[in-house]
Enzyme design. Structure first.
Site, PDB file in Angstrom:
ATOM      1  N   SER A  63      36.372  40.203  32.898  1.00 58.32           N
ATOM      2  CA  SER A  63      36.935  41.466  33.404  1.00 58.32           C
ATOM      3  C   SER A  63      37.667  42.289  32.350  1.00 58.32           C
ATOM      4  O   SER A  63      37.989  43.457  32.610  1.00 58.32           O
ATOM      5  CB  SER A  63      37.893  41.192  34.565  1.00 58.32           C
ATOM      6  N   LYS A  66      36.156  45.547  31.677  1.00 57.69           N
ATOM      7  CA  LYS A  66      36.347  46.694  32.576  1.00 57.69           C
ATOM      8  C   LYS A  66      37.170  47.797  31.910  1.00 57.69           C
ATOM      9  O   LYS A  66      37.035  48.970  32.250  1.00 57.69           O
ATOM     10  CB  LYS A  66      37.018  46.231  33.874  1.00 57.69           C
ATOM     11  N   TYR A 188      26.529  45.278  35.195  1.00 59.84           N
ATOM     12  CA  TYR A 188      27.885  44.748  35.351  1.00 59.84           C
ATOM     13  C   TYR A 188      27.974  43.299  34.848  1.00 59.84           C
ATOM     14  O   TYR A 188      28.915  42.928  34.125  1.00 59.84           O
ATOM     15  CB  TYR A 188      28.296  44.833  36.829  1.00 59.84           C
ATOM     16  N   TYR A 240      45.290  42.498  39.201  1.00 58.32           N
ATOM     17  CA  TYR A 240      44.944  42.415  40.627  1.00 58.32           C
ATOM     18  C   TYR A 240      46.191  42.226  41.491  1.00 58.32           C
ATOM     19  O   TYR A 240      47.155  42.968  41.333  1.00 58.32           O
ATOM     20  CB  TYR A 240      43.905  41.302  40.834  1.00 58.32           C
ATOM     21  N   VAL A 258      38.376  36.164  33.899  1.00 57.85           N
ATOM     22  CA  VAL A 258      38.292  34.777  34.361  1.00 57.85           C
ATOM     23  C   VAL A 258      37.803  33.803  33.279  1.00 57.85           C
ATOM     24  O   VAL A 258      37.773  32.601  33.508  1.00 57.85           O
ATOM     25  CB  VAL A 258      37.440  34.611  35.653  1.00 57.85           C
TER      26      VAL A 258
HETATM   27  O1  DON Z   1      32.587  39.677  38.813  1.00 58.87           O
HETATM   28  C1  DON Z   1      33.165  38.614  38.557  1.00 58.87           C
HETATM   29  O2  DON Z   1      33.586  37.879  39.440  1.00 58.87           O
HETATM   30  C2  DON Z   1      33.342  38.229  37.101  1.00 58.87           C
HETATM   31  N1  DON Z   1      32.209  38.613  36.332  1.00 58.87           N
HETATM   32  C3  DON Z   1      34.578  38.878  36.502  1.00 58.87           C
HETATM   33  C4  DON Z   1      35.845  38.595  37.270  1.00 58.87           C
HETATM   34  C5  DON Z   1      37.080  38.593  36.452  1.00 58.87           C
HETATM   35  O3  DON Z   1      37.092  38.366  35.259  1.00 58.87           O
HETATM   36  C6  DON Z   1      38.344  38.757  37.201  1.00 58.87           C
HETATM   37  N2  DON Z   1      39.481  38.514  36.333  1.00 58.87           N
HETATM   38  N3  DON Z   1      40.472  37.980  36.353  1.00 58.87           N
END
Ligand code: DON
Length: 304
Positions: A63, A66, A188, A240, A258
């Site tokens: 993320s 983003k 994405y 978040y 993540v």
């Molecule tokens: O879309 C997802 O679930 C992952 N590719 C990215 C989520 C993420 O990194 C949230 N961060 N803390």
């Protein structure tokens, strides 16, 4: 400021600390990473580079991508971008569907998954070769042409992306997704699978600490008024439903992923990236948050 001395102290504290977090496993490939990995890289505008641990090893930025996607979209569009995605903290988990239904398909902000998927849709509409152009953008602000995606992570997330597909379908029903759902999802997942080290992220994030300019060649990537807005969104939405806690404990704008990375900035001072894969229940690196809390405490400097 004696940054290296402070980082050495943080390293000693972290080594003695037991993490209670879990390495992400909902993307199976991410669960293969050792929970022991630990790296920090701080890049100071005035005095250069400081680091410890696994700071040059690449990891899945997830993320954190983003922020780069929003930056690219804001370089191509003005305020009309924010008709399709809002700038309010969600107070919900990063992959939540609930608000989208009663807010008519307009995501709360560009850093929850729903908002990032809208940004992906926008980039697909505006870029000639979306994946190549986006990767090149990151390579240019990181001054490193070797940055690329991890194919195993990309394939792994492709198999487990039902929730992101659900977000896309819901937003498409409200006409807030213009391109094919499969194409948006693919882009994405591609952007999330990019790998960078703490050092490379700290160099790329310098544009947010340096009024939109890279430090090495002074290239103006984005106007200062737009960088101000991105930093504000990082501060309020970068973590978040833990954005308040991160502000409270650390006091810097930042963004987590993540893969266990957190990149943060102190405007006009430095960028800092931490990598430690075990995540707390909100999906943010547990030791990463601790390291940054200690950094702003030991330096006595935060944006507050
Ligand atoms: O879309 C997802 O679930 C992952 N590719 C990215 C989520 C993420 O990194 C949230 N961060 N803390």
């Amino acid at each position: 400021m004696e940054y290296q001395k402070i980082l050495n102290q943080i390293e000693a504290e972290l080594t003695a600390k037991q993490s209670t977090g879990q390495v992400a496993s909902y993307i199976p490939e991410l669960s293969k990473i050792s929970s022991k990995k630990l790296g920090v890289h701080l890049y100071c505008i005035n005095s250069g580079h400081y680091n410890f641990g696994d700071s040059t090893e690449r990891f899945s930025i997830q993320s954190i991508s983003k922020v780069f996607a929003l930056t690219k979209a804001m370089s191509l569009l003005d305020d009309e971008l924010f008709e399709r995605v809002d700038v309010e903290p969600s107070g919900d988990p990063f992959n939540s569907l609930v608000q989208l239904e009663y807010e008519q398909g307009i995501p709360r902000n560009p850093f929850i998954n729903a908002g990032a998927l809208v940004i992906s849709d926008i980039l697909i509409s505006l870029l000639d070769n979306p994946k190549e152009d986006f990767l090149r953008f990151i390579q240019s602000i990181a001054h490193n042409d070797s940055i690329k995606i991890n194919n195993e992570v990309y394939e792994s997330e492709k198999k487990y992306s039902h929730r992101n597909a659900a977000l896309l379908n819901l937003m498409k029903s409200f006409r807030n997704i213009k391109n094919d759902i499969e194409v948006v999802l693919d882009f994405y997942i591609f952007q999330c699978a990019i790998e960078m080290s703490c050092e490379e992220l700290s160099i790329a994030f310098m544009i947010y600490a340096n009024q939109g300019k890279t430090l090495s060649d002074g290239h103006q990537v984005l106007a200062p008024r737009k960088i101000k807005r991105i930093n504000a969104i990082m501060q309020t939405c970068g973590f978040y439903d833990e954005a308040g806690e991160f502000s409270f404990r650390v006091g810097l704008p930042g963004k987590s992923g993540v893969g266990g990375g957190i990149a943060a900035i102190h405007p006009g001072q430095y960028t800092v990236t931490v990598w430690s894969p075990p995540l707390n229940p909100k999906g943010n690196s547990e030791l990463g948050m601790y390291a940054l809390e200690r950094l702003t405490t030991l330096t006595g400097l935060s944006i507050f």
